[in-house]
Scaffold this active site. Structure first.
Site, short mmCIF file in Angstrom:
data_model
loop_
_atom_site.label_atom_id
_atom_site.label_comp_id
_atom_site.label_asym_id
_atom_site.label_seq_id
_atom_site.Cartn_x
_atom_site.Cartn_y
_atom_site.Cartn_z
N CYS A 13 -22.10 77.41 -3.22
CA CYS A 13 -23.22 76.48 -3.16
C CYS A 13 -24.54 77.26 -3.36
O CYS A 13 -24.67 77.99 -4.33
CB CYS A 13 -23.18 75.71 -1.85
SG CYS A 13 -24.33 74.33 -1.75
N ASP A 29 -19.06 67.43 -9.39
CA ASP A 29 -20.07 67.91 -8.44
C ASP A 29 -21.38 67.17 -8.70
O ASP A 29 -22.02 67.36 -9.74
CB ASP A 29 -20.27 69.42 -8.63
CG ASP A 29 -21.15 70.04 -7.57
OD1 ASP A 29 -22.00 69.33 -6.99
OD2 ASP A 29 -21.01 71.26 -7.33
N HIS A 76 -18.17 68.99 -5.26
CA HIS A 76 -18.94 70.06 -4.65
C HIS A 76 -18.25 70.51 -3.37
O HIS A 76 -17.68 69.70 -2.65
CB HIS A 76 -20.36 69.57 -4.34
CG HIS A 76 -21.29 70.66 -3.92
ND1 HIS A 76 -21.76 71.61 -4.79
CD2 HIS A 76 -21.84 70.96 -2.71
CE1 HIS A 76 -22.57 72.44 -4.15
NE2 HIS A 76 -22.63 72.07 -2.88
#
Length: 247
Positions: free
Chosen positions: A125, A183, A214
């Site tokens: 991330c 995502d 994600h």
């Protein structure tokens, strides 16, 4: 390999940075991976991911990425309050602070008897972006970026010429970019922009897109995909095995 863990409080120009060190329990000199967390810092899933890598023969350093903005030991929850605080911290920290953090960790690692001097980076991330940022350091030979957020945006505070994608000429090592096609934080157009810029910069990189959401590497929550997570670890380990296991 069995793994041991300990804490290093590393001095940086912006204050003490608590760093969690996970490394093989057996004596020896190991490659070092600078491992960058999500906005929530070293949560259970991040610690487990770091220990997985350590168990394959790496000394893994997990810094508190927002150390200037929180008390030492802060871990945010995977909830609305934690997300809001983490995003506020991301917006508040200047990008150059990550560069000085990286220098401090590299210099620390180079002084340790358990380090073989070979350094890579990895993250999830925002940590994927911070791993990419670490790749700007000349000592970093290989970097695995998992669904790196904000490479295609200007959300992270930058001065002119300091956005990570404006400094591609500084990257000397190999990159591995891993994405989920579902995502919602990194749309198709954003991924395409990153791919185009890396290609035109003539960088050495591999590119992997999976049918995943994600945070598919995070072993908590409904987006976790265990099979793809295993593939992700294997891809990273293959790259680090080629690039960091040198005397």
């Amino acid at each position: 390999m069995n793994v041991q863990s300990h804490i290093a409080d590393i001095a940086t120009p912006t204050g003490t940075m608590r760093t969690y060190v996970h490394r093989p329990a057996a004596a020896g000199r190991y490659p070092v991976i600078l491992f960058y967390s999500e906005i929530f810092q070293q949560t259970g899933p991040i610690e487990r991911a770091a220990r997985i890598m350590a168990g394959h023969g790496y000394a893994v350093l997990v810094p508190e990425v927002f150390h200037e903005l929180n008390e030492i030991g802060t871990v945010l929850g995977y909830d609305d309050a934690g997300r809001d605080k983490g995003n506020a911290d991301k917006a508040a920290k200047d990008v150059q602070g990550y560069d000085t953090d990286n220098r401090a960790m590299i210099e620390y690692a180079q002084q340790q008897p358990w380090s073989n001097g070979q350094i890579g980076a990895m993250g999830f991330c925002i940590g994927g972006h911070l791993a990419f940022r670490a790749a700007l350091q000349p000592e970093v030979k290989a970097t695995a970026c998992f669904y790196a957020t904000d490479l295609h945006t200007t959300i992270i505070p930058n001065q002119a010429g300091q956005h990570s994608m404006e400094r591609l000429a500084d990257i000397q090592g190999e990159l591995m970019m891993i994405w989920g096609k579902q995502d919602n934080h990194i749309p198709t157009a954003g991924r395409a922009e990153v791919y185009s810029k890396l290609t035109h910069a003539n960088l050495v990189f591999t590119w992997h897109e999976f049918n995943a959401q994600h945070a598919f590497m995070r072993d908590e929550g409904e987006r976790y995909d265990p099979a793809l997570a295993m593939t992700g670890y294997q891809l990273a380990l293959q790259m680090f095995g080629r690039t960091l296991h040198q005397a």
